[in-house]
Design a protein around this motif. Sequence first.
Motif, mmCIF file in Angstrom:
data_model
loop_
_atom_site.group_PDB
_atom_site.id
_atom_site.type_symbol
_atom_site.label_atom_id
_atom_site.label_comp_id
_atom_site.label_asym_id
_atom_site.label_seq_id
_atom_site.Cartn_x
_atom_site.Cartn_y
_atom_site.Cartn_z
ATOM 1 N N PHE A 63 0.832 -1.209 0.000
ATOM 2 C CA PHE A 63 0.000 0.000 0.000
ATOM 3 C C PHE A 63 0.870 1.263 0.000
ATOM 4 C CE2 PHE A 63 -3.717 -2.546 1.417
ATOM 5 C CZ PHE A 63 -4.637 -2.042 0.510
ATOM 6 N N GLY A 64 1.999 1.211 0.700
ATOM 7 C CA GLY A 64 2.923 2.337 0.678
ATOM 8 C C GLY A 64 3.499 2.559 -0.709
ATOM 9 N N LEU A 65 3.801 1.464 -1.400
ATOM 10 C CA LEU A 65 4.307 1.567 -2.765
ATOM 11 C C LEU A 65 3.250 2.173 -3.687
ATOM 12 C CD1 LEU A 65 6.476 0.937 -4.889
ATOM 13 C CD2 LEU A 65 5.496 -1.372 -5.082
ATOM 14 N N GLU A 66 1.992 1.758 -3.505
ATOM 15 C CA GLU A 66 0.913 2.309 -4.328
ATOM 16 C C GLU A 66 0.753 3.809 -4.091
ATOM 17 O OE1 GLU A 66 -0.414 0.661 -6.644
ATOM 18 O OE2 GLU A 66 0.313 -1.321 -6.082
ATOM 19 N N ALA A 67 0.918 4.239 -2.844
ATOM 20 C CA ALA A 67 0.822 5.664 -2.535
ATOM 21 C C ALA A 67 1.927 6.451 -3.246
ATOM 22 C CB ALA A 67 0.902 5.886 -1.026
ATOM 23 N N CYS A 68 3.128 5.877 -3.272
ATOM 24 C CA CYS A 68 4.238 6.545 -3.976
ATOM 25 C C CYS A 68 3.965 6.617 -5.476
ATOM 26 C CB CYS A 68 5.540 5.789 -3.720
ATOM 27 S SG CYS A 68 6.138 5.889 -2.023
ATOM 28 N N VAL A 69 3.410 5.548 -6.029
ATOM 29 C CA VAL A 69 3.074 5.538 -7.456
ATOM 30 C C VAL A 69 2.034 6.605 -7.761
ATOM 31 C CG1 VAL A 69 1.964 4.173 -9.278
ATOM 32 C CG2 VAL A 69 3.694 3.123 -7.814
ATOM 33 N N TRP A 70 1.023 6.723 -6.903
ATOM 34 C CA TRP A 70 -0.014 7.742 -7.094
ATOM 35 C C TRP A 70 0.609 9.140 -7.110
ATOM 36 C CZ3 TRP A 70 -5.368 7.753 -7.746
ATOM 37 C CH2 TRP A 70 -5.991 8.993 -7.603
ATOM 38 N N ALA A 71 1.479 9.398 -6.143
ATOM 39 C CA ALA A 71 2.101 10.723 -6.060
ATOM 40 C C ALA A 71 2.976 10.999 -7.279
ATOM 41 C CB ALA A 71 2.929 10.825 -4.781
ATOM 42 N N LEU A 72 3.736 9.981 -7.711
ATOM 43 C CA LEU A 72 4.607 10.141 -8.875
ATOM 44 C C LEU A 72 3.778 10.425 -10.132
ATOM 45 C CD1 LEU A 72 7.451 9.988 -10.108
ATOM 46 C CD2 LEU A 72 7.096 7.521 -10.401
ATOM 47 N N ALA A 73 2.661 9.700 -10.290
ATOM 48 C CA ALA A 73 1.813 9.895 -11.466
ATOM 49 C C ALA A 73 1.114 11.244 -11.415
ATOM 50 C CB ALA A 73 0.783 8.768 -11.556
ATOM 51 N N ALA A 74 0.688 11.636 -10.203
ATOM 52 C CA ALA A 74 -0.007 12.918 -10.064
ATOM 53 C C ALA A 74 0.920 14.090 -10.371
ATOM 54 C CB ALA A 74 -0.564 13.054 -8.648
ATOM 55 N N PHE A 75 2.200 13.932 -10.047
ATOM 56 C CA PHE A 75 3.169 14.990 -10.347
ATOM 57 C C PHE A 75 3.703 14.869 -11.761
ATOM 58 C CE2 PHE A 75 7.648 16.402 -10.509
ATOM 59 C CZ PHE A 75 7.437 17.760 -10.317
ATOM 60 N N GLY A 76 4.125 13.652 -12.122
ATOM 61 C CA GLY A 76 4.752 13.463 -13.427
ATOM 62 C C GLY A 76 3.783 13.523 -14.585
ATOM 63 N N SER A 79 3.912 18.872 -3.284
ATOM 64 C CA SER A 79 3.867 19.329 -1.897
ATOM 65 C C SER A 79 3.149 18.317 -1.016
ATOM 66 C CB SER A 79 3.168 20.692 -1.833
ATOM 67 O OG SER A 79 3.027 21.126 -0.504
ATOM 68 N N TRP A 80 2.063 17.742 -1.533
ATOM 69 C CA TRP A 80 1.310 16.708 -0.804
ATOM 70 C C TRP A 80 2.245 15.556 -0.445
ATOM 71 C CZ3 TRP A 80 -4.208 14.904 -2.629
ATOM 72 C CH2 TRP A 80 -4.659 13.884 -1.808
ATOM 73 N N SER A 81 2.981 15.048 -1.436
ATOM 74 C CA SER A 81 3.856 13.898 -1.208
ATOM 75 C C SER A 81 4.963 14.217 -0.212
ATOM 76 C CB SER A 81 4.463 13.445 -2.532
ATOM 77 O OG SER A 81 3.466 13.123 -3.463
ATOM 78 N N ALA A 82 5.619 15.371 -0.397
ATOM 79 C CA ALA A 82 6.728 15.746 0.488
ATOM 80 C C ALA A 82 6.255 15.901 1.929
ATOM 81 C CB ALA A 82 7.366 17.040 -0.004
ATOM 82 N N THR A 83 5.102 16.537 2.111
ATOM 83 C CA THR A 83 4.585 16.740 3.469
ATOM 84 C C THR A 83 4.159 15.423 4.091
ATOM 85 O OG1 THR A 83 3.759 18.896 2.751
ATOM 86 C CG2 THR A 83 2.966 18.077 4.863
ATOM 87 N N ALA A 84 3.535 14.552 3.291
ATOM 88 C CA ALA A 84 3.103 13.253 3.814
ATOM 89 C C ALA A 84 4.290 12.429 4.307
ATOM 90 C CB ALA A 84 2.334 12.496 2.732
#
Length: 448
Positions: A126-139, A297-302
């Motif tokens: 689930f942590g990996l999925e969260a990172c993927v979401w953040a990467l896709a949302a930014f990239g 910013s969401w990802s960095a703060t999280a």
Amino acid sequence: MTTLMLCIGVGLYAFNAFLVSTTLPSAVSEIGGARLLPWASTLYLAASIVAGASAATLKSRMGARNALIGTTIVFLLGTLLAAHASSIAGVIVGRVLQGLGEGVVAAVCYMLIPEIYPRHLIPKVFGLEACVWALAAFGGPVLAGIVTETISWRAAFLINIPIVAIFLATALSVPTQHAAQALKTAIPASRLTLLLFAFILLLAANLTPLTISRNTMIGLSMAALVLFVVLDKSALESILPRGAFSSATAVGFGLWSVLLMPFAQASSGVYLVYSLQHLWHMGPTTAGTMGALIALSWSATAIGVANIGSGRMQKALIVASVAVEACGLAGVAFAILHPSLPLLTLSLIAIGAAFGMGWSFLNQTLMMASPDGERDKTSSLLPTLQSAGYALGAAFAGLVANSVGFSETATDLVVRQAVSISFFFGFIAVLPAIATSGLMLLKLQTDK
């Protein structure tokens, strides 16, 4: 191979949810239809909500592998239609097909995690999925901006094709034990149709020039949403958890916050990149990068708050996060009305930080506050409710902006005023979430 498939499935949803914020301003310049910008965002999310709520039944009927392959093909058809559209209507129909396909894909991918992985690995997945979401949302917006600027907005949509090809290849790795099973529940078609009808009415209200007709459509839309909740509460197999949106439970208060926070922020997905391109004259790549500041910013703060274990600090961050979002939205409204790029940048970072500092704690609190028999239902509702907030927020943002005169032929002054007012509307809309978050925590305290 399976892990790669799950990451692509979730990443595609995030990528395409944010893709249009970068590509559609260029599309509108070519094919027109600026007043229909909210439709492309809202109907994608609305279709994904309807599809996601049907995913469990489809998985049971077809098996996980067939459900993933079949709905990915629907998504691919939508991508091709949007990329080759000659009008904004064609783009919107393509977006609906994308939402129907990806809504099921993302939901089934999440369902497979506890089925495939041992218990000790599930949090890491689930942590990996969260990172993927953040990467896709930014990239996603950045990559789409580069392709739009160097090739075309149509090519930006077609980025999906090689990704889909890899996903289909990896979907064949889904273990055969996750095949079709005896059907236990039916798709709640009538309630989901009612929900979709409410979204469409809101969008249609954007286009009517008559105040009476507009107010009637809004009223009917709100009535349809209320009726959906009422019917769902009396259904044998409800979509919503018991006590949803009720003032009698902590979960009821908390779900209002989950809905209102993305609702208030939805203006950024519809109008931010458009404003940067038309008012600050940025190219698609630069504008897309600016638009992705919220996700970054969401990802960095999280990541920064992830190790906070104090329950008292977590609760404080939940309430503080809503207040920070309100400040960020007010800052964006002011920065657009009285042009200030530094203030706009800081305000976008504040909005992202607001979600990063409190969103995960809000979700965890609601999961833990739910009765054992309702916990799975609450957990599965949270991402759907987040999408519903974005979809409703995008529709209302369009309603507000269009009523002030927003269109592709509007002057810069009118565009500036319309977009600023839509963000100020978001600021007003998020204020009740400060109260509902506080009341949720108070209710939890008194129920102990």
